[in-house]
Motif scaffolding. Structure first.
Motif, PDB file in Angstrom:
ATOM      1  N   LEU A  51      -3.051  13.709   0.112  1.00  0.00           N
ATOM      2  CA  LEU A  51      -2.978  13.853   1.758  1.00  0.00           C
ATOM      3  C   LEU A  51      -3.060  15.496   2.033  1.00  0.00           C
ATOM      4  O   LEU A  51      -3.456  16.024   2.968  1.00  0.00           O
ATOM      5  CB  LEU A  51      -1.525  13.577   2.189  1.00  0.00           C
ATOM      6  CG  LEU A  51      -1.435  11.928   2.525  1.00  0.00           C
ATOM      7  CD1 LEU A  51      -0.033  11.481   2.819  1.00  0.00           C
ATOM      8  CD2 LEU A  51      -2.377  11.395   3.410  1.00  0.00           C
ATOM      9  N   SER A  52      -2.220  16.252   1.293  1.00  0.00           N
ATOM     10  CA  SER A  52      -2.223  17.737   1.509  1.00  0.00           C
ATOM     11  C   SER A  52      -3.581  18.231   1.337  1.00  0.00           C
ATOM     12  O   SER A  52      -3.818  19.126   2.257  1.00  0.00           O
ATOM     13  CB  SER A  52      -1.200  18.322   0.507  1.00  0.00           C
ATOM     14  OG  SER A  52      -1.857  19.380  -0.039  1.00  0.00           O
ATOM     15  N   SER A  53      -4.399  18.011   0.659  1.00  0.00           N
ATOM     16  CA  SER A  53      -5.712  18.605   0.772  1.00  0.00           C
ATOM     17  C   SER A  53      -6.375  17.950   1.854  1.00  0.00           C
ATOM     18  O   SER A  53      -7.402  18.572   2.356  1.00  0.00           O
ATOM     19  CB  SER A  53      -6.425  18.320  -0.785  1.00  0.00           C
ATOM     20  OG  SER A  53      -6.496  17.007  -0.960  1.00  0.00           O
ATOM     21  N   LEU A  54      -6.411  16.858   2.147  1.00  0.00           N
ATOM     22  CA  LEU A  54      -7.024  16.117   3.111  1.00  0.00           C
ATOM     23  C   LEU A  54      -6.424  16.797   4.540  1.00  0.00           C
ATOM     24  O   LEU A  54      -7.210  17.029   5.446  1.00  0.00           O
ATOM     25  CB  LEU A  54      -6.795  14.735   3.498  1.00  0.00           C
ATOM     26  CG  LEU A  54      -7.355  13.580   2.316  1.00  0.00           C
ATOM     27  CD1 LEU A  54      -6.944  12.201   2.724  1.00  0.00           C
ATOM     28  CD2 LEU A  54      -8.794  13.742   2.695  1.00  0.00           C
ATOM     29  N   LYS A  55      -5.327  17.105   4.396  1.00  0.00           N
ATOM     30  CA  LYS A  55      -4.878  17.796   5.974  1.00  0.00           C
ATOM     31  C   LYS A  55      -5.401  19.312   5.754  1.00  0.00           C
ATOM     32  O   LYS A  55      -5.759  19.710   7.012  1.00  0.00           O
ATOM     33  CB  LYS A  55      -3.395  18.083   5.821  1.00  0.00           C
ATOM     34  CG  LYS A  55      -2.705  18.563   6.582  1.00  0.00           C
ATOM     35  CD  LYS A  55      -1.163  18.441   6.959  1.00  0.00           C
ATOM     36  CE  LYS A  55      -0.378  18.823   5.639  1.00  0.00           C
ATOM     37  NZ  LYS A  55      -0.232  20.380   5.764  1.00  0.00           N
ATOM     38  N   GLN A  56      -5.589  19.879   4.691  1.00  0.00           N
ATOM     39  CA  GLN A  56      -6.279  21.272   4.672  1.00  0.00           C
ATOM     40  C   GLN A  56      -7.721  21.324   5.422  1.00  0.00           C
ATOM     41  O   GLN A  56      -7.896  22.205   5.598  1.00  0.00           O
ATOM     42  CB  GLN A  56      -6.187  21.761   3.162  1.00  0.00           C
ATOM     43  CG  GLN A  56      -6.108  23.327   3.353  1.00  0.00           C
ATOM     44  CD  GLN A  56      -6.155  23.873   1.773  1.00  0.00           C
ATOM     45  OE1 GLN A  56      -5.424  24.714   1.497  1.00  0.00           O
ATOM     46  NE2 GLN A  56      -7.020  23.213   0.931  1.00  0.00           N
ATOM     47  N   CYS A  57      -8.337  20.074   5.080  1.00  0.00           N
ATOM     48  CA  CYS A  57      -9.921  20.028   5.505  1.00  0.00           C
ATOM     49  C   CYS A  57      -9.684  19.635   6.950  1.00  0.00           C
ATOM     50  O   CYS A  57     -11.046  18.978   7.253  1.00  0.00           O
ATOM     51  CB  CYS A  57     -10.613  19.381   4.523  1.00  0.00           C
ATOM     52  SG  CYS A  57     -12.274  20.007   4.357  1.00  0.00           S
ATOM     53  N   ASN A  58      -8.658  19.473   7.709  1.00  0.00           N
ATOM     54  CA  ASN A  58      -8.633  18.826   8.890  1.00  0.00           C
ATOM     55  C   ASN A  58      -9.113  17.162   9.019  1.00  0.00           C
ATOM     56  O   ASN A  58      -9.413  16.897  10.154  1.00  0.00           O
ATOM     57  CB  ASN A  58      -9.496  19.608   9.931  1.00  0.00           C
ATOM     58  CG  ASN A  58      -8.980  21.057  10.247  1.00  0.00           C
ATOM     59  OD1 ASN A  58      -7.771  21.205  10.304  1.00  0.00           O
ATOM     60  ND2 ASN A  58      -9.726  22.187   9.930  1.00  0.00           N
ATOM     61  N   ILE A  59      -8.899  16.662   7.971  1.00  0.00           N
ATOM     62  CA  ILE A  59      -9.602  15.192   7.979  1.00  0.00           C
ATOM     63  C   ILE A  59      -8.240  14.304   8.388  1.00  0.00           C
ATOM     64  O   ILE A  59      -8.581  13.291   9.006  1.00  0.00           O
ATOM     65  CB  ILE A  59      -9.734  14.680   6.352  1.00  0.00           C
ATOM     66  CG1 ILE A  59     -10.981  15.359   6.211  1.00  0.00           C
ATOM     67  CG2 ILE A  59     -10.003  13.137   6.513  1.00  0.00           C
ATOM     68  CD1 ILE A  59     -11.729  15.285   4.828  1.00  0.00           C
ATOM     69  N   VAL A  60      -6.933  14.677   8.026  1.00  0.00           N
ATOM     70  CA  VAL A  60      -5.873  14.140   8.751  1.00  0.00           C
ATOM     71  C   VAL A  60      -5.055  15.008   9.243  1.00  0.00           C
ATOM     72  O   VAL A  60      -5.064  16.303   9.130  1.00  0.00           O
ATOM     73  CB  VAL A  60      -4.987  13.259   7.623  1.00  0.00           C
ATOM     74  CG1 VAL A  60      -6.137  12.303   6.995  1.00  0.00           C
ATOM     75  CG2 VAL A  60      -4.433  14.079   6.578  1.00  0.00           C
ATOM     76  N   SER A  61      -3.965  14.545  10.141  1.00  0.00           N
ATOM     77  CA  SER A  61      -2.973  15.417  10.573  1.00  0.00           C
ATOM     78  C   SER A  61      -1.612  14.802  10.469  1.00  0.00           C
ATOM     79  O   SER A  61      -1.537  13.629  10.357  1.00  0.00           O
ATOM     80  CB  SER A  61      -3.207  16.046  11.863  1.00  0.00           C
ATOM     81  OG  SER A  61      -3.573  14.975  12.802  1.00  0.00           O
ATOM     82  N   VAL A  62      -0.598  15.691  10.363  1.00  0.00           N
ATOM     83  CA  VAL A  62       0.775  15.144  10.185  1.00  0.00           C
ATOM     84  C   VAL A  62       1.691  15.192  11.620  1.00  0.00           C
ATOM     85  O   VAL A  62       1.467  16.297  12.181  1.00  0.00           O
ATOM     86  CB  VAL A  62       1.617  15.964   9.263  1.00  0.00           C
ATOM     87  CG1 VAL A  62       2.476  14.906   8.469  1.00  0.00           C
ATOM     88  CG2 VAL A  62       0.442  16.636   8.446  1.00  0.00           C
ATOM     89  N   LYS A  63       2.543  14.581  11.721  1.00  0.00           N
ATOM     90  CA  LYS A  63       3.629  14.572  12.452  1.00  0.00           C
ATOM     91  C   LYS A  63       4.704  14.206  12.247  1.00  0.00           C
ATOM     92  O   LYS A  63       5.017  12.684  12.048  1.00  0.00           O
ATOM     93  CB  LYS A  63       3.160  13.629  13.900  1.00  0.00           C
ATOM     94  CG  LYS A  63       4.071  13.843  15.169  1.00  0.00           C
ATOM     95  CD  LYS A  63       3.674  13.008  16.395  1.00  0.00           C
ATOM     96  CE  LYS A  63       3.226  11.660  15.813  1.00  0.00           C
ATOM     97  NZ  LYS A  63       3.737  10.618  17.116  1.00  0.00           N
ATOM     98  N   PRO A  64       5.966  14.946  12.202  1.00  0.00           N
ATOM     99  CA  PRO A  64       7.377  14.917  11.469  1.00  0.00           C
ATOM    100  C   PRO A  64       7.975  13.996  12.389  1.00  0.00           C
ATOM    101  O   PRO A  64       7.959  14.060  13.603  1.00  0.00           O
ATOM    102  CB  PRO A  64       7.795  16.298  11.423  1.00  0.00           C
ATOM    103  CG  PRO A  64       6.675  17.094  11.760  1.00  0.00           C
ATOM    104  CD  PRO A  64       5.767  16.377  12.360  1.00  0.00           C
ATOM    105  N   GLU A  65       8.464  12.969  11.789  1.00  0.00           N
ATOM    106  CA  GLU A  65       9.469  11.967  12.767  1.00  0.00           C
ATOM    107  C   GLU A  65      10.771  11.719  12.004  1.00  0.00           C
ATOM    108  O   GLU A  65      10.885  10.826  11.196  1.00  0.00           O
ATOM    109  CB  GLU A  65       8.525  10.821  13.159  1.00  0.00           C
ATOM    110  CG  GLU A  65       9.128   9.845  14.300  1.00  0.00           C
ATOM    111  CD  GLU A  65       7.894   9.038  14.672  1.00  0.00           C
ATOM    112  OE1 GLU A  65       7.938   7.918  14.260  1.00  0.00           O
ATOM    113  OE2 GLU A  65       7.049   9.547  15.378  1.00  0.00           O
TER     114      GLU A  65
END
Lengths: 107, 107
Positions: A51-65
Motif C-alpha cells: 500500500l505504501s508504494s501504491l500510495k507513493q504513486c498516487n494510485i491509492v490514498s489514505v484517510k485516517p479514521e
DNA sequence: TCTTCATATGAACCACAATTCATACGTATT
DNA sequence: AATACGTATGAATTGTGGTTCATATGAAGA
C-alpha cells in the motif's frame, strides 16, 4: 510523452500480483488494512508495504479514521487503465507464460 | 477480467525500461536487431533477450529477411495502451520516485 | 499513564529477473 | 566447404524488488 521513464514505476505496480489484487479489491470499496489482510489472506506487513508504494504513486490514498487507516482507490486515475486492460490485454495476452502464473495462489 | 494474473507478464514488460524503449523505437518503424542495438546503443544480446520475451507476449512480431530479422510492433495491441498511458499516467505520475529514474541513461 | 489495537517501518534475507559472456545457429557469399 | 555476418541461446553472475520478522509508532480506552 514526458520522458520514456515516467511510466516505469507506474507499470511496475500493475506487474505485481499483490498490488494488482489490492487495486481490484479497493475498486469494490475503500477498506482499512485489517479488512484487506483478511479478504486477501495476506500478512499485514506485506499489505502495508504494498500500500505504501501504491500510495507513493498516487494510485491509492489514505484517510485516517481513529486508529484505522482507510485506503481507497484513486479511481479517476486507474479506472480507465483497468478498463483498457480488460478489453485489450485480455484479447491479446494468449502466450503460454501468462497462463501458467497463478498469482492468487501465491500472494 | 479473465483472472487477476493474466496481465502480470504483460505489464512486467512495460515496467522494464529497455523493453519500453524497444516498444517506443519500434513504434516509429520496424527494425532489425542491428538497427536497434545502434539506435538504442545497447548490447546485442540484451536486445535479443528483450525482444524474445516481447515476442512471446505478442507485443512484437518478427519477419526473417535474409540473415536479418525485422521486428515490428503489434500496434493494434499496444498502441491504445500507449495512448492511454500518455494521457492518464502522464497526468497523475507525479511522485518523486518516477522523476528520479533515468532509464535512457542506464539501458 | 499503562495497555491494547491498528498500522508502519527497517533491515536482513531470499527469489527471480536482468546482465554478461561465450558460443551456437542460420544464411549468404566466396 | 569455408568464411563472415546477423542473431539467438545458455549458463553463470549480478542486481533489484519482495518477503519476513522483529519492532516502532500512534491512537484509543481503562
Amino acid at each position: 510523452m514526458k520522458n520514456n521513464s515516467s511510466y516505469y514505476v507506474f507499470f511496475s505496480h500493475l506487474s505485481n500480483p499483490l498490488k494488482m489484487r489490492l487495486i481490484l479489491e479497493l475498486q469494490k470499496s475503500p477498506k482499512n488494512v485489517n479488512q484487506l489482510t483478511s479478504s486477501l489472506r495476506v500478512e499485514q506487513s506485506k499489505i502495508s508495504h504494498a500500500l505504501s508504494s501504491l500510495k507513493q504513486c498516487n494510485i491509492v490514498s489514505v484517510k485516517p479514521e481513529g486508529k484505522q487507516r482507510i485506503y481507497s482507490l484513486n479511481s479517476r486515475m486507474i479506472l480507465p487503465m483497468l478498463k483498457l486492460i480488460d478489453t485489450h490485454a485480455n484479447k491479446y495476452c494468449n502466450c503460454e507464460t501468462c497462463g501458467e502464473i497463478q498469482c492468487s495462489a501465491k500472494n
